[in-house]
Design a protein around this motif. Sequence first.
Motif, PDB file in Angstrom:
ATOM      1  N   VAL A  43     -62.431 -49.387 -35.159  1.00  0.00           N
ATOM      2  CA  VAL A  43     -63.803 -48.885 -35.191  1.00  0.00           C
ATOM      3  C   VAL A  43     -63.991 -47.907 -36.340  1.00  0.00           C
ATOM      4  O   VAL A  43     -64.993 -47.956 -37.067  1.00  0.00           O
ATOM      5  N   GLU A  44     -63.022 -47.018 -36.541  1.00  0.00           N
ATOM      6  CA  GLU A  44     -63.124 -46.053 -37.630  1.00  0.00           C
ATOM      7  C   GLU A  44     -63.132 -46.759 -38.982  1.00  0.00           C
ATOM      8  O   GLU A  44     -63.868 -46.373 -39.900  1.00  0.00           O
ATOM      9  N   ALA A  45     -62.341 -47.832 -39.106  1.00  0.00           N
ATOM     10  CA  ALA A  45     -62.330 -48.602 -40.352  1.00  0.00           C
ATOM     11  C   ALA A  45     -63.688 -49.262 -40.593  1.00  0.00           C
ATOM     12  O   ALA A  45     -64.187 -49.292 -41.730  1.00  0.00           O
ATOM     13  N   LEU A  46     -64.299 -49.787 -39.534  1.00  0.00           N
ATOM     14  CA  LEU A  46     -65.626 -50.395 -39.664  1.00  0.00           C
ATOM     15  C   LEU A  46     -66.659 -49.367 -40.107  1.00  0.00           C
ATOM     16  O   LEU A  46     -67.557 -49.676 -40.900  1.00  0.00           O
ATOM     17  N   ARG A  47     -66.529 -48.167 -39.603  1.00  0.00           N
ATOM     18  CA  ARG A  47     -67.453 -47.101 -40.023  1.00  0.00           C
ATOM     19  C   ARG A  47     -67.283 -46.774 -41.510  1.00  0.00           C
ATOM     20  O   ARG A  47     -68.207 -46.279 -42.151  1.00  0.00           O
ATOM     21  N   ARG A  48     -66.083 -47.079 -42.036  1.00  0.00           N
ATOM     22  CA  ARG A  48     -65.831 -46.879 -43.470  1.00  0.00           C
ATOM     23  C   ARG A  48     -66.067 -48.178 -44.246  1.00  0.00           C
ATOM     24  O   ARG A  48     -65.610 -48.331 -45.380  1.00  0.00           O
ATOM     25  N   ASP A  49     -66.750 -49.126 -43.591  1.00  0.00           N
ATOM     26  CA  ASP A  49     -67.160 -50.394 -44.224  1.00  0.00           C
ATOM     27  C   ASP A  49     -65.983 -51.321 -44.528  1.00  0.00           C
ATOM     28  O   ASP A  49     -66.014 -52.094 -45.488  1.00  0.00           O
ATOM     29  N   HIS A  50     -64.933 -51.265 -43.694  1.00  0.00           N
ATOM     30  CA  HIS A  50     -63.778 -52.141 -43.896  1.00  0.00           C
ATOM     31  C   HIS A  50     -63.478 -52.941 -42.627  1.00  0.00           C
ATOM     32  O   HIS A  50     -63.317 -52.368 -41.550  1.00  0.00           O
ATOM     33  N   ASP A  51     -63.419 -54.260 -42.782  1.00  0.00           N
ATOM     34  CA  ASP A  51     -63.027 -55.147 -41.689  1.00  0.00           C
ATOM     35  C   ASP A  51     -61.608 -55.624 -41.959  1.00  0.00           C
ATOM     36  O   ASP A  51     -61.361 -56.360 -42.907  1.00  0.00           O
ATOM     37  N   ARG A  52     -60.670 -55.231 -41.134  1.00  0.00           N
ATOM     38  CA  ARG A  52     -59.267 -55.569 -41.373  1.00  0.00           C
ATOM     39  C   ARG A  52     -58.996 -57.062 -41.251  1.00  0.00           C
ATOM     40  O   ARG A  52     -57.985 -57.556 -41.759  1.00  0.00           O
ATOM     41  N   ASN A  53     -59.898 -57.799 -40.593  1.00  0.00           N
ATOM     42  CA  ASN A  53     -59.725 -59.245 -40.464  1.00  0.00           C
ATOM     43  C   ASN A  53     -60.250 -60.006 -41.675  1.00  0.00           C
ATOM     44  O   ASN A  53     -60.021 -61.212 -41.800  1.00  0.00           O
TER      45      ASN A  53
END
Length: 426
Positions: A43-53
């Motif tokens: 979720v924190e990565a998504l807030r930083r505009d990054h999708d790990r998938n």
Amino acid sequence: MPDPKRRDTIAVLGLGYVGLPLTLGLARAGFDTLGFDTDAAHVEALRRDHDRNGEVTEASLRDTQARFASETDALAGRSVFIIGVPTPITDARTPDLRPLREACRAIAPHLRPGALVIVESTVYPGVTEEVCGPVLAQASGLRLFDQIKLAYSPERVNPGDAEHSMENVVKIISAQDDETLDRVAAIYAPVVKAGVHRASSIKTAEAAKVIENTQRDLNIALVNEFSLIFSRLGLDTLEVLEAAGTKWNFLPFKPGLVGGHCIGVDPYYLTYRAEQLGYHPEVILAGRRINDNMGRHVARELVKTLLKNRIDPSGARVLVLGFAFKENCSDVRNTRVADILTELADYSVAADLHDPWVDPDSVATEYGVEVTVAPQPGGYDAILVAVAHDEFRRMGPAELRAFGKPGAVLYDIKGIFGKSDSDLRL
């Protein structure tokens, strides 16, 4: 009826390949949308505009009006809850509904009369009404089908496939009654350009989803069995399939490994339910047995070839290229490449694994396998192309052979190169 965008606020539970694109799509359509996942780091990565998938672009995340949360308190005040969590199988190959039940328990305290719960996870017919419904009612204290409305709309996401995105594939929708179905249609119609298909019942929609991948699984099992037969006849399976494919009604399936979160899992949901009803499925389970054993077959074919080349397997080094369950995808769930590595280890073959798509830490944690970031040229007795990533296609046979010793075996199990370019094909 009232405009649902004005009436409904939506929470999507599970921000993987299914939930994240849906969350962004609903937000683009004007819905007040919350994306929820228990993985706080994700979720924190998504807030930083990054999708790990790697399924959603940075620009899409940067421009979205959707919000993301990992704390259940954020679910308060939502009127629609869409559940897109994984539905895996256990080691005994029976449905593991724990993630689904946990999602239901998470939203139950936040349900209010009139709340709509839509399940998108793949299940066997009956789960939405007979498993999810009672959990929601008991945990919330609300009356099922009256104060809590149920619906089912199966996901049809194909990871790594930009052409068949959520917006471009017809959406099956179903609900407990016609009024609720209209409400569901009003939610999905602005998002899915390909349109919606209204199923007559929730169980019909559940059944439709589970047979989609079961049918594909059986078709692949058939050509995998062709491959098992043709290898004993000394025939190249892909050549045989190419010749047969000149007939207009021959289906263009190819042999291969069947893993991932859908094709290798969904049939077990259907067979589990069938056996509960006293029917033992023979064809479906036969196909599963064939596909589940293809990784071991690949490893054994390689070992036999090494022996023919007078290479002792116990002293051989093999470079395995690809670990994701399919090409151009980082998903390693239920990957059958793991079976290849296990079987090679049983023959004391030393195998290095390289895959530019997967997360090395996740592979190490889930499978106990180390990913080689930069394999060294000239050191391998065999190079096995297990996944058809574009990177491997671009390298070509000559560059791949450069990883090997002189005379090394190139095993192209996906058939991405011509027959003359490799020593073995599946």
